[in-house]
Motif scaffolding. Structure first.
Motif, PDB file in Angstrom:
ATOM      1  N   ASP A   5       8.111   2.387 -33.148  1.00 50.38           N
ATOM      2  CA  ASP A   5       7.814   1.116 -32.499  1.00 50.38           C
ATOM      3  C   ASP A   5       6.663   1.333 -31.521  1.00 50.38           C
ATOM      4  O   ASP A   5       6.785   2.107 -30.568  1.00 50.38           O
ATOM      5  N   TRP A   6       5.554   0.668 -31.754  1.00 46.96           N
ATOM      6  CA  TRP A   6       4.393   0.822 -30.882  1.00 46.96           C
ATOM      7  C   TRP A   6       4.451  -0.095 -29.666  1.00 46.96           C
ATOM      8  O   TRP A   6       3.663   0.066 -28.733  1.00 46.96           O
ATOM      9  N   GLY A   7       5.364  -1.066 -29.662  1.00 44.43           N
ATOM     10  CA  GLY A   7       5.369  -2.098 -28.631  1.00 44.43           C
ATOM     11  C   GLY A   7       5.371  -1.558 -27.209  1.00 44.43           C
ATOM     12  O   GLY A   7       4.492  -1.913 -26.403  1.00 44.43           O
ATOM     13  N   PRO A   8       6.344  -0.701 -26.826  1.00 44.77           N
ATOM     14  CA  PRO A   8       6.376  -0.212 -25.438  1.00 44.77           C
ATOM     15  C   PRO A   8       5.123   0.555 -25.041  1.00 44.77           C
ATOM     16  O   PRO A   8       4.610   0.384 -23.928  1.00 44.77           O
ATOM     17  N   ALA A   9       4.621   1.405 -25.934  1.00 46.27           N
ATOM     18  CA  ALA A   9       3.429   2.195 -25.605  1.00 46.27           C
ATOM     19  C   ALA A   9       2.203   1.311 -25.442  1.00 46.27           C
ATOM     20  O   ALA A   9       1.435   1.454 -24.480  1.00 46.27           O
ATOM     21  N   LEU A  10       2.000   0.373 -26.364  1.00 48.04           N
ATOM     22  CA  LEU A  10       0.826  -0.494 -26.272  1.00 48.04           C
ATOM     23  C   LEU A  10       0.901  -1.404 -25.048  1.00 48.04           C
ATOM     24  O   LEU A  10      -0.122  -1.694 -24.417  1.00 48.04           O
ATOM     25  N   ALA A  11       2.104  -1.844 -24.710  1.00 44.94           N
ATOM     26  CA  ALA A  11       2.261  -2.666 -23.506  1.00 44.94           C
ATOM     27  C   ALA A  11       1.897  -1.873 -22.257  1.00 44.94           C
ATOM     28  O   ALA A  11       1.266  -2.395 -21.322  1.00 44.94           O
ATOM     29  N   GLU A  12       2.283  -0.610 -22.236  1.00 46.94           N
ATOM     30  CA  GLU A  12       1.947   0.241 -21.097  1.00 46.94           C
ATOM     31  C   GLU A  12       0.443   0.514 -21.058  1.00 46.94           C
ATOM     32  O   GLU A  12      -0.162   0.561 -19.973  1.00 46.94           O
ATOM     33  N   PHE A  13      -0.182   0.666 -22.211  1.00 46.12           N
ATOM     34  CA  PHE A  13      -1.634   0.832 -22.250  1.00 46.12           C
ATOM     35  C   PHE A  13      -2.335  -0.404 -21.676  1.00 46.12           C
ATOM     36  O   PHE A  13      -3.292  -0.274 -20.900  1.00 46.12           O
ATOM     37  N   ARG A  14      -1.855  -1.581 -22.041  1.00 42.87           N
ATOM     38  CA  ARG A  14      -2.441  -2.820 -21.494  1.00 42.87           C
ATOM     39  C   ARG A  14      -2.287  -2.872 -19.987  1.00 42.87           C
ATOM     40  O   ARG A  14      -3.192  -3.317 -19.263  1.00 42.87           O
ATOM     41  N   ARG A  15      -1.139  -2.422 -19.499  1.00 38.63           N
ATOM     42  CA  ARG A  15      -0.873  -2.492 -18.055  1.00 38.63           C
ATOM     43  C   ARG A  15      -1.832  -1.619 -17.255  1.00 38.63           C
ATOM     44  O   ARG A  15      -2.345  -2.038 -16.204  1.00 38.63           O
ATOM     45  N   VAL A  16      -2.086  -0.392 -17.728  1.00 43.96           N
ATOM     46  CA  VAL A  16      -2.886   0.536 -16.921  1.00 43.96           C
ATOM     47  C   VAL A  16      -4.382   0.389 -17.161  1.00 43.96           C
ATOM     48  O   VAL A  16      -5.187   0.877 -16.353  1.00 43.96           O
ATOM     49  N   LEU A  17      -4.780  -0.274 -18.234  1.00 46.88           N
ATOM     50  CA  LEU A  17      -6.206  -0.479 -18.499  1.00 46.88           C
ATOM     51  C   LEU A  17      -6.794  -1.569 -17.607  1.00 46.88           C
ATOM     52  O   LEU A  17      -6.144  -2.587 -17.341  1.00 46.88           O
ATOM     53  N   LYS A  18      -8.032  -1.361 -17.198  1.00 50.10           N
ATOM     54  CA  LYS A  18      -8.756  -2.413 -16.500  1.00 50.10           C
ATOM     55  C   LYS A  18      -9.081  -3.540 -17.479  1.00 50.10           C
ATOM     56  O   LYS A  18      -9.193  -3.303 -18.690  1.00 50.10           O
ATOM     57  N   PRO A  19      -9.253  -4.769 -17.010  1.00 51.09           N
ATOM     58  CA  PRO A  19      -9.734  -5.834 -17.903  1.00 51.09           C
ATOM     59  C   PRO A  19     -11.050  -5.414 -18.547  1.00 51.09           C
ATOM     60  O   PRO A  19     -11.960  -4.948 -17.860  1.00 51.09           O
ATOM     61  N   PHE A  61      -4.386  -6.905 -27.487  1.00 47.09           N
ATOM     62  CA  PHE A  61      -5.715  -6.309 -27.606  1.00 47.09           C
ATOM     63  C   PHE A  61      -6.570  -7.077 -28.613  1.00 47.09           C
ATOM     64  O   PHE A  61      -6.046  -7.648 -29.569  1.00 47.09           O
ATOM     65  N   ALA A  62      -7.862  -7.046 -28.392  1.00 45.99           N
ATOM     66  CA  ALA A  62      -8.819  -7.565 -29.364  1.00 45.99           C
ATOM     67  C   ALA A  62      -9.427  -6.358 -30.095  1.00 45.99           C
ATOM     68  O   ALA A  62      -9.941  -5.437 -29.450  1.00 45.99           O
ATOM     69  N   VAL A  63      -9.320  -6.356 -31.409  1.00 43.89           N
ATOM     70  CA  VAL A  63      -9.866  -5.236 -32.180  1.00 43.89           C
ATOM     71  C   VAL A  63     -11.384  -5.360 -32.234  1.00 43.89           C
ATOM     72  O   VAL A  63     -11.920  -6.337 -32.746  1.00 43.89           O
ATOM     73  N   ASP A  64     -12.059  -4.364 -31.686  1.00 45.81           N
ATOM     74  CA  ASP A  64     -13.515  -4.369 -31.614  1.00 45.81           C
ATOM     75  C   ASP A  64     -14.135  -3.671 -32.823  1.00 45.81           C
ATOM     76  O   ASP A  64     -15.114  -4.144 -33.401  1.00 45.81           O
ATOM     77  N   LYS A  65     -13.549  -2.532 -33.215  1.00 47.88           N
ATOM     78  CA  LYS A  65     -14.078  -1.775 -34.349  1.00 47.88           C
ATOM     79  C   LYS A  65     -12.932  -1.151 -35.148  1.00 47.88           C
ATOM     80  O   LYS A  65     -11.927  -0.728 -34.584  1.00 47.88           O
ATOM     81  N   LEU A  66     -13.122  -1.102 -36.450  1.00 47.49           N
ATOM     82  CA  LEU A  66     -12.216  -0.402 -37.354  1.00 47.49           C
ATOM     83  C   LEU A  66     -13.092   0.515 -38.199  1.00 47.49           C
ATOM     84  O   LEU A  66     -13.977   0.051 -38.911  1.00 47.49           O
ATOM     85  N   VAL A  67     -12.863   1.846 -38.104  1.00 46.91           N
ATOM     86  CA  VAL A  67     -13.817   2.807 -38.655  1.00 46.91           C
ATOM     87  C   VAL A  67     -13.112   3.812 -39.563  1.00 46.91           C
ATOM     88  O   VAL A  67     -12.029   4.303 -39.240  1.00 46.91           O
ATOM     89  N   GLU A  68     -13.767   4.119 -40.685  1.00 53.13           N
ATOM     90  CA  GLU A  68     -13.396   5.231 -41.548  1.00 53.13           C
ATOM     91  C   GLU A  68     -14.568   6.211 -41.511  1.00 53.13           C
ATOM     92  O   GLU A  68     -15.507   6.101 -42.290  1.00 53.13           O
TER      93      GLU A  68
END
Length: 414
Positions: free
Chosen positions: A302-316, A374-381
């Motif tokens: 489940d990525w939900g808790p980790a991604l939510a924490e990433f959103r919290r600590v990231l600057k706008p 999050f807004a996906v800016d780039k998807l790269v292979e």
């Protein structure tokens, strides 16, 4: 080695042989009884006598196998036979000895469950290569060795047991969260054992050094003067490269062994701490400019808790840059039928060290990032850097022509 999703009433009825018994009450827990291991040994002797060389694994698992742990007075037994779907090879012999088949789940780990002839047991039957044997062992052994984990589990069990449940299965499903928490720490401890070997492997391995890390650095962009959180920093190689580019870097990893290795080698250029990204991080909101997570998230179901924490600590406007196994590669390499399934896999990396991670379709990954805001800016292979062809021409060609990893740059909106 994954937990089963919580079952609905219809699903519970569907797996039972006959009518599923309803509890409609609280769950009775008993204090640990030193007779439980003796009951297991008696049952094990009986099972070996009737099945002979059909028995590949036979172990005492579950709460009654952990000294000092409260439990329902029911002994859980793990049995692995050559093919649990081939019931003709073992079911008649077990039934003749008084065991009764109560649960049949051919579509989940080929699982069967029997009740005992004269002792309250759950005899769980699986085939080789199932995802549960290591799970049972890891949870049991972790709680045997760590009383604090046992006590945590006991407290949650008592809390849940005091509630009323329609089926015992509902109570079992409710314990999944605390079980996964304990297993997460157990798995992190496993990495401690080979942290130095991993550090040496990752330093020069073409895939890590000349493919993954350059791709992450490229997506991270100019990090000079910025605060960077390197999640799953492992032995610290990416953290050191970010620091070399002028970033103020904090590397975190769930494995104390990995963090110790990173501190020894790169502690003068970056800070390293033990942290579980599925739980709150010791960081202020909006205090991080860039988060990097190189080959980390596929270890989480489940990525939900980790991604939510990433959103919290990231600057706008801050960026999350991460890589995961390519969904097409995992589906193809492990020869799976259903590409769209989220499934736990096991592999060796470095060679000789078993690791477990989840595969999932691209649509799941993309949606999880979007659902976290999050807004996906780039998807790269990406392609490997030119030096890869000199270091290992054959593997460099594989990296240039086949999917290996997938890279995202996602932005936290203002």
């Amino acid at each position: 080695m994954t937990s089963q999703d919580a079952l609905s009433d219809d699903e519970i009825q569907g797996i039972w042989v006959g009518e599923a018994p309803q509890l409609n009450s609280t769950v009775t827990l008993a204090d640990y009884d030193p007779e439980w291991p003796k009951l297991f040994e008696r049952e094990a002797e009986r099972i070996r006598a009737v099945l002979g060389d059909q028995v590949l694994v036979l172990e005492h698992v579950g709460s009654t196998s952990v000294p000092g742990l409260c439990a329902k007075p029911c002994v859980d037994i793990l049995l692995v036979v050559p093919d649990s779907d081939d019931e003709d090879t073992y079911l008649p012999a077990l039934e003749a000895a008084g065991y009764r088949l109560v649960i049949r789940e051919p579509d989940w780990e080929k699982h069967r469950c029997f009740k005992g002839p004269d002792t309250n047991v759950n005899l769980h039957v699986y085939s080789p290569g199932n995802g549960q044997t290591e799970r049972y062992r890891l949870l049991r052994d972790r709680m045997r060795a760590h009383p604090e984990e046992r006590d945590l589990y006991a407290a949650k069990k008592r809390e849940l047991a005091a509630k009323e449940w329609k089926y015992v299965q509902n109570y079992a499903d409710a314990k999944t969260e605390v079980i996964e928490e304990i297993l997460g720490r157990a798995r992190a401890a496993q990495y401690d054992a080979f942290s130095d070997a991993y550090a040496e492997h990752a330093e020069k391995n073409v895939t890590n050094a000349l493919y993954d890390r350059p791709a992450i650095l490229d997506l991270a962009g100019d990090v000079s003067g910025r605060r960077v959180l390197d999640v799953g920093c492992a032995a610290g190689h990416l953290s050191a490269l970010l620091a070399e580019r002028g970033a103020d870097v904090l590397g975190v990893d769930a494995s104390a062994g990995m963090v110790s290795s990173a501190q020894r080698k790169f502690g003068e250029v970056a800070r390293f701490e033990v942290a579980d990204v599925t739980r709150p991080l010791p960081l202020e909101p909006g205090s991080i400019d860039v988060i990097t997570a190189s080959l980390v998230l596929h270890y989480l179901k489940d990525w939900g808790p980790a991604l939510a924490e990433f959103r919290r600590v990231l600057k706008p406007g801050g960026a999350l840059v991460f890589s995961v196994h390519h969904p097409g590669e995992d589906w193809h390499w492990f020869d799976k039928d259903n590409y769209f399934e989220v499934e736990l896999l096991e592999d060796e990396f470095p060679p000789g060290q078993r690791v477990r991670f989840y595969r999932r379709p691209l649509s799941w990954t993309f949606q999880a990032v979007r659902d976290a805001g999050f807004a996906v800016d780039k998807l790269v292979e990406p392609m490997p850097v030119p030096e890869a062809a000199e270091a290992d021409p054959k593997w460099a060609e594989n990296l240039r022509t086949k999917p290996r990893f997938l890279y995202f740059r996602a932005v936290s909106p203002a």
